[in-house]
Design a protein around this motif. Structure first.
Motif, PDB file in Angstrom:
ATOM      1  N   GLY A 231      47.109  37.712  31.954  1.00 39.43           N
ATOM      2  CA  GLY A 231      46.519  38.106  30.708  1.00 39.43           C
ATOM      3  C   GLY A 231      44.986  38.259  30.868  1.00 39.43           C
TER       4      GLY A 231
ATOM      5  N   ASN B 194      37.215  33.986  21.978  1.00 39.84           N
ATOM      6  CA  ASN B 194      38.349  34.271  21.550  1.00 39.84           C
ATOM      7  C   ASN B 194      38.592  35.953  21.951  1.00 39.84           C
ATOM      8  OD1 ASN B 194      39.026  32.479  19.877  1.00 39.84           O
ATOM      9  ND2 ASN B 194      37.733  32.981  18.258  1.00 39.84           N
ATOM     10  N   THR B 195      38.085  36.088  23.161  1.00 41.29           N
ATOM     11  CA  THR B 195      38.229  37.625  23.859  1.00 41.29           C
ATOM     12  C   THR B 195      38.883  37.208  25.051  1.00 41.29           C
ATOM     13  OG1 THR B 195      36.233  38.268  22.652  1.00 41.29           O
ATOM     14  CG2 THR B 195      37.191  39.477  24.776  1.00 41.29           C
ATOM     15  N   LYS B 196      39.944  38.329  25.466  1.00 46.88           N
ATOM     16  CA  LYS B 196      40.463  38.143  26.967  1.00 46.88           C
ATOM     17  C   LYS B 196      39.827  39.341  27.562  1.00 46.88           C
ATOM     18  CE  LYS B 196      44.077  35.368  27.298  1.00 46.88           C
ATOM     19  NZ  LYS B 196      44.729  34.562  28.425  1.00 46.88           N
ATOM     20  N   ARG B 197      39.342  39.011  28.859  1.00 47.01           N
ATOM     21  CA  ARG B 197      38.472  39.987  29.696  1.00 47.01           C
ATOM     22  C   ARG B 197      39.410  40.072  31.197  1.00 47.01           C
ATOM     23  NH1 ARG B 197      32.391  39.502  29.041  1.00 47.01           N
ATOM     24  NH2 ARG B 197      32.262  41.277  30.182  1.00 47.01           N
TER      25      ARG B 197
ATOM     26  N   GLU C 125      35.768  30.285  31.780  1.00 48.50           N
ATOM     27  CA  GLU C 125      36.625  29.830  30.418  1.00 48.50           C
ATOM     28  C   GLU C 125      35.979  28.524  29.900  1.00 48.50           C
ATOM     29  OE1 GLU C 125      40.994  31.867  30.891  1.00 48.50           O
ATOM     30  OE2 GLU C 125      40.930  29.772  31.139  1.00 48.50           O
TER      31      GLU C 125
ATOM     32  N   LYS D  40      39.892  34.200  29.341  1.00 44.37           N
ATOM     33  CA  LYS D  40      39.659  33.846  28.165  1.00 44.37           C
ATOM     34  C   LYS D  40      38.035  33.566  27.962  1.00 44.37           C
ATOM     35  CE  LYS D  40      40.839  31.664  23.835  1.00 44.37           C
ATOM     36  NZ  LYS D  40      41.810  30.388  23.238  1.00 44.37           N
TER      37      LYS D  40
ATOM     38  N   THR E  78      43.216  36.085  16.960  1.00 43.62           N
ATOM     39  CA  THR E  78      44.169  36.729  18.388  1.00 43.62           C
ATOM     40  C   THR E  78      42.945  37.220  19.384  1.00 43.62           C
ATOM     41  OG1 THR E  78      45.884  37.276  17.072  1.00 43.62           O
ATOM     42  CG2 THR E  78      45.720  38.207  19.034  1.00 43.62           C
ATOM     43  N   PRO E  79      43.083  36.765  20.633  1.00 41.65           N
ATOM     44  CA  PRO E  79      42.458  37.215  21.632  1.00 41.65           C
ATOM     45  C   PRO E  79      42.391  38.570  21.890  1.00 41.65           C
ATOM     46  CG  PRO E  79      43.421  35.303  22.596  1.00 41.65           C
ATOM     47  CD  PRO E  79      44.107  35.737  21.377  1.00 41.65           C
ATOM     48  N   THR E  80      41.392  39.265  21.956  1.00 41.94           N
ATOM     49  CA  THR E  80      41.360  40.913  22.380  1.00 41.94           C
ATOM     50  C   THR E  80      40.805  41.195  23.559  1.00 41.94           C
ATOM     51  OG1 THR E  80      39.078  40.997  21.070  1.00 41.94           O
ATOM     52  CG2 THR E  80      40.997  41.219  19.791  1.00 41.94           C
ATOM     53  N   PHE E  81      40.954  42.192  24.094  1.00 36.60           N
ATOM     54  CA  PHE E  81      40.460  42.435  25.481  1.00 36.60           C
ATOM     55  C   PHE E  81      38.985  43.485  25.246  1.00 36.60           C
ATOM     56  CE2 PHE E  81      45.002  41.849  26.494  1.00 36.60           C
ATOM     57  CZ  PHE E  81      44.935  41.049  27.545  1.00 36.60           C
TER      58      PHE E  81
ATOM     59  N   GLY F   4      32.897  29.330  28.240  1.00 42.17           N
ATOM     60  CA  GLY F   4      33.071  30.655  27.059  1.00 42.17           C
ATOM     61  C   GLY F   4      31.967  31.586  27.155  1.00 42.17           C
TER      62      GLY F   4
END
Length: 402
Positions: free
Chosen positions: A63, A69-72, A331, A66, A22-25, A334
């Motif tokens: 959101g 797996n990290t959302k920023r 994205e 990406k 699950t992407p985390t910020f 990556g």
């Protein structure tokens, strides 16, 4: 008890796997820019601030970006260069050497992009800019500059194609251009196009940037009776040109300008005197231009007008495209590591509200220019690659006959 512990351990492992997928910020990705918020070209410079803010807000609301797996989230560090090239260079140097921004967005105007891109090249940090179109920017084989405006040398190409279709056919042209990088590139590209079209260049004149007095040039245009006047310059210069053309009653069959005509501010400033003016644009708010974040260009234009109170033109659209290009490249890579983002930018090919974002080997996008004209109180697309879209109002009547 052992089975219970095993089940608990398995549950924790499954939870860990779920969390890792699950992407985390994480911390913001900071984009740095210096634009003209004050000074002679601030009226257009603000389009870029507004466009950058608008795009960043939209991407963050969806959101963020990406990275693996990290959302920023994106953030903007922006300075006002006060329409001063030297200050702009110092500010870009500060952005990368002191502020430590991740990546760069560009300023408005070719002479600024020409100078500021040397900073991005020196520090090997990609700059994506939609404010500079001069061929000079992209002729130096720099690896870290990317541009979303079409080449300046080709700005009048569609207009000259149209000239050959007009009745009565124009025979002579006055070519006027400012002495900055963009306008010099426009003139260099326009001369051979005029010659190939069999049009006589009656006047080929260079004027000083930010010029306010065009009386001498207008008198020359009147004396040689040029059919068409093509002017490469910035908006304030062109406003002065039109006002003085009216005062001296200089009315050729048509005049066309590289900038101004697409802008709502330009048309408001001139009122009815903007009528009949031709220009060009590589972008119109067409619903066929699909976009990942805004839906399409028409939806973008409506939302932009609602937020800022003025209609976006191609400057605003290209500014938004700059941010989208950076987000998509991050994205794809990556990573926010500059070299990886640079390589991803070079390979981009995706649809946007501005059109397809795919940079040529020199780092520039080449989009066709649509000829536009102010007709009454409307801006109308009149000529494109397949011929006339709408009949242009031509020839232009005398000022006292309007």
């Amino acid at each position: 008890m052992a089975r219970t512990a095993l089940r608990a351990s398995g549950a924790l492992f499954a939870l860990a796997l779920a969390l890792s997928a699950t992407p985390t910020f994480a911390q913001d990705i900071v984009l740095g820019a210096s634009v003209q918020l004050t000074g002679p070209v601030a009226n257009t410079g603000r389009y870029y601030k507004d466009a950058y803010d608008f795009a960043i807000d939209k991407i963050n609301a969806a959101g963020g970006v990406k990275v693996g797996n990290t959302k920023r989230k994106l953030a903007l560090k922006l300075y006002d260069n006060q329409s001063d090239v030297n200050l702009s260079v110092r500010q870009y140097t500060q952005l990368v050497s002191q502020d430590k921004v991740n990546l760069l967005l560009g300023p408005f105007a070719s002479n600024f992009a020409l100078a500021d891109s040397a900073v991005s090249e020196k520090y090997r940090i990609p700059m994506v800019q939609g404010g500079g179109a001069s061929d000079q920017i992209f002729s130096r084989k720099f690896k870290y500059i990317f541009g979303t405006l079409a080449p300046a040398s080709n700005y009048f190409a569609s207009t000259i194609d149209m000239l050959k279709q007009l009745e009565p056919a124009p025979k002579s042209v006055a070519l006027l251009y400012a002495d900055d990088a963009f306008d010099v590139s426009v003139a260099q590209g326009t001369r051979p196009l005029l010659q190939k079209a069999g049009l006589k260049i009656a006047i080929d004149a260079r004027y000083s940037s930010n010029a306010s007095d065009f009386n001498s040039l207008l008198s020359q245009i009147k004396s040689v009776n040029a059919d068409v006047v093509l002017v490469a310059g910035h908006e304030t210069e062109i406003l002065n040109f039109v006002r003085q053309a009216k005062s001296l009653a200089v009315a050729p069959k048509m005049y066309s300008f590289t900038v101004g005509v697409p802008s709502e501010d330009f048309r408001k400033a001139l009122g009815k005197d903007a009528d009949y003016a031709f220009g060009m644009t590589a972008w119109l708010p067409n619903a066929n231009l699909k976009d990942r974040w805004f839906g399409d260009a028409a939806q973008f234009a409506t939302a932009y007008k609602a937020k800022y109170g003025y209609d976006p033109d191609y400057h605003a659209a290209s500014g938004v495209a700059d941010v989208e290009a950076v987000a998509q490249a991050i994205e794809n890579a990556g990573s926010v590591e500059p070299q990886k983002v640079r390589d991803a930018l070079a390979k981009l090919n995706f649809p946007s509200l501005y059109g397809t974002i795919a940079f040529a080997a020199n780092g520039q996008i080449d989009l066709p220019q649509v000829v536009i004209q102010v007709q009454g109180d409307k801006l109308v697309a009149v000529y494109g690659g397949k011929g006339f879209i709408v009949k242009p109002n031509y020839p232009m009547p005398a000022w006292n006959a309007r």
